[in-house]
Write an enzyme that holds these catalytic residues in place. Structure first.
Site, PDB file in Angstrom:
ATOM      1  N   SER A  66       0.841  -1.193   0.000  1.00 56.05           N
ATOM      2  CA  SER A  66       0.000   0.000   0.000  1.00 56.05           C
ATOM      3  C   SER A  66       0.876   1.243   0.000  1.00 56.05           C
ATOM      4  CB  SER A  66      -0.904   0.013   1.240  1.00 56.05           C
ATOM      5  OG  SER A  66      -1.551   1.270   1.341  1.00 56.05           O
ATOM      6  N   HIS A  67       0.317   2.359  -0.468  1.00 57.68           N
ATOM      7  CA  HIS A  67       1.031   3.629  -0.384  1.00 57.68           C
ATOM      8  C   HIS A  67       1.290   4.018   1.068  1.00 57.68           C
ATOM      9  CE1 HIS A  67       0.405   4.147  -4.635  1.00 57.68           C
ATOM     10  NE2 HIS A  67       0.994   5.327  -4.621  1.00 57.68           N
ATOM     11  N   SER A  68       0.462   3.503   1.959  1.00 59.43           N
ATOM     12  CA  SER A  68       0.625   3.782   3.389  1.00 59.43           C
ATOM     13  C   SER A  68       1.101   2.526   4.100  1.00 59.43           C
ATOM     14  CB  SER A  68      -0.715   4.251   3.978  1.00 59.43           C
ATOM     15  OG  SER A  68      -0.739   3.994   5.374  1.00 59.43           O
TER      16      SER A  68
END
Lengths: 126, 246
Positions: A8-10
């Site tokens: 995930s981007h996070s």
């Protein structure tokens, strides 16, 4: 066994998704990876490659991804890694849960786990 | 990067030339940072200038730290640094493609390996970005540059510096081509018809990179940059004779 990686981007989102999927994952190896490496939002191919290598348990790795450049970076990571890995074209959370369940099947293969992850595209919520 | 991978050939060698090229690109991108950001703010998320400047600065530093490297090692190091520092789609597109294309330089840089490098780079960008010519992306600058370079070397038998100069002119025309067409890939594609009339930032930075490669190549060869035009192919004598027979 088939291993799983959630990208995930996070970093926190990836870890949270893994936390949910791990409840269904039995002994399956499942790794979370995300963030730009310095606390921000993004994805880094080297980190994804390391996660794929860490998740590998003999029968390949299915990679779940969130958006946009996460897909491209996972693609680069797979090409760099020695491990046989595939991206599942699936919603990242639902796909991870489906893949976790599928990976616990004694006859699970890389293809069967990816297919089950991709079946999550058809999940109806109402 | 471990020392045993270093088999460059000193400060006048190809590895050192590639390091010099990377430094020139980093300086150019830094100079153009605001311009690239301006182009990106019109159709994207206004981060191309900053992202590329940060990534190339880190790449130049990583390249400088290598101990007498060969061209392949420089390419891979720069590509890996770009992948981790540029962010967004530009990281895998500019950096990832460079990592894989650099494998073509394992025997050093000559006309043949340079063509193979260019073709692999284009192929990786197209595949990874799922973009084709006319989508208003970096592919629109890269494709004419790579095709012109390959043809200039393989068909026209031009000296590499002249072929590269033609490739730069071709890329320049490709950048101009991105203006009057509609974006079909990347964030600009969300704008639909409103993307028409805007110059693509990725195609523009691709042109800057090629211009710096040409400039450094000319400098290393102690030659002037050839004044050439991608639209006037130079045919070798035997090819001309063949053409007349058609």
């Amino acid at each position: 066994m088939v291993g799983l990686v959630v990208v995930s981007h996070s970093e926190r989102a990836a870890e949270g998704i893994v936390e949910i999927a791990a409840e269904m994952a039995g002994d399956t190896s499942i790794e979370a990876v995300g963030g730009d490496g310095s606390g921000g939002i993004g994805t880094v191919p080297d980190a994804i490659e390391a996660a794929i290598d860490a998740a590998a348990d003999g029968d390949g790795v299915v990679v779940l991804v969130d958006l946009g450049s996460a897909v491209m970076n996972a693609d680069v990571a797979i090409e760099l890694s020695e491990v046989e890995a595939v991206i599942a074209d699936a919603p990242v959370l639902e796909g991870a849960v489906n893949a976790a369940v599928a990976a616990t099947d004694p006859s699970a293969t890389l293809d069967s786990v990816r297919e089950q992850a991709e079946a999550a595209r058809d999940i109806e919520k109402l | 990067m471990s020392g045993d991978e270093s088999d460059g050939d000193g400060p006048d060698g190809d590895g050192a030339a590639v390091v010099a090229a990377v430094e020139a690109v980093a300086e150019r991108i830094e100079r153009e940072r605001d311009h690239l950001t301006e182009l990106d703010s019109a159709i994207g998320d206004a981060d191309h200038g900053g992202n590329m400047a940060r990534g190339w600065a880190a790449a130049a530093e990583a390249a400088r730290d290598l101990d007498d490297p060969d061209p392949q090692t420089v390419g891979k190091t720069v590509g890996k640094t770009l992948m981790s520092k540029v962010g967004g789609a530009s990281g895998p597109l500019f950096g990832g493609s460079l990592v894989f294309a650099s494998a073509e330089l394992d025997g050093g840089i000559d006309a043949e390996s340079a063509v193979a490098f260019a073709e692999t780079y284009l192929e990786k960008v197209e595949d990874r970005g799922d973009a084709r010519l006319g989508d208003q992306t970096m592919v629109d600058a890269l494709t004419p540059a790579v095709h012109t370079f390959k043809k200039s070397i393989e068909t026209d038998g031009l000296p590499p510096l002249e072929a590269l100069a033609k490739a730069v002119d071709a890329a320049d025309r490709g950048v101009a081509f991105t203006v009057p067409i509609r974006a079909r890939k990347g964030r600009a594609s969300y704008l639909g018809w409103r993307s028409v009339g805007h110059q693509d930032p990725g195609a523009t930075s691709t042109l800057y990179i090629l211009e710096e490669l040409l400039s450094v190549a000319a400098d290393r060869l102690d030659a002037e940059i050839p004044d050439v035009d991608a639209t006037s192919p130079t045919l070798p004598d035997d090819a001309k004779a063949g053409a007349e027979d058609d």
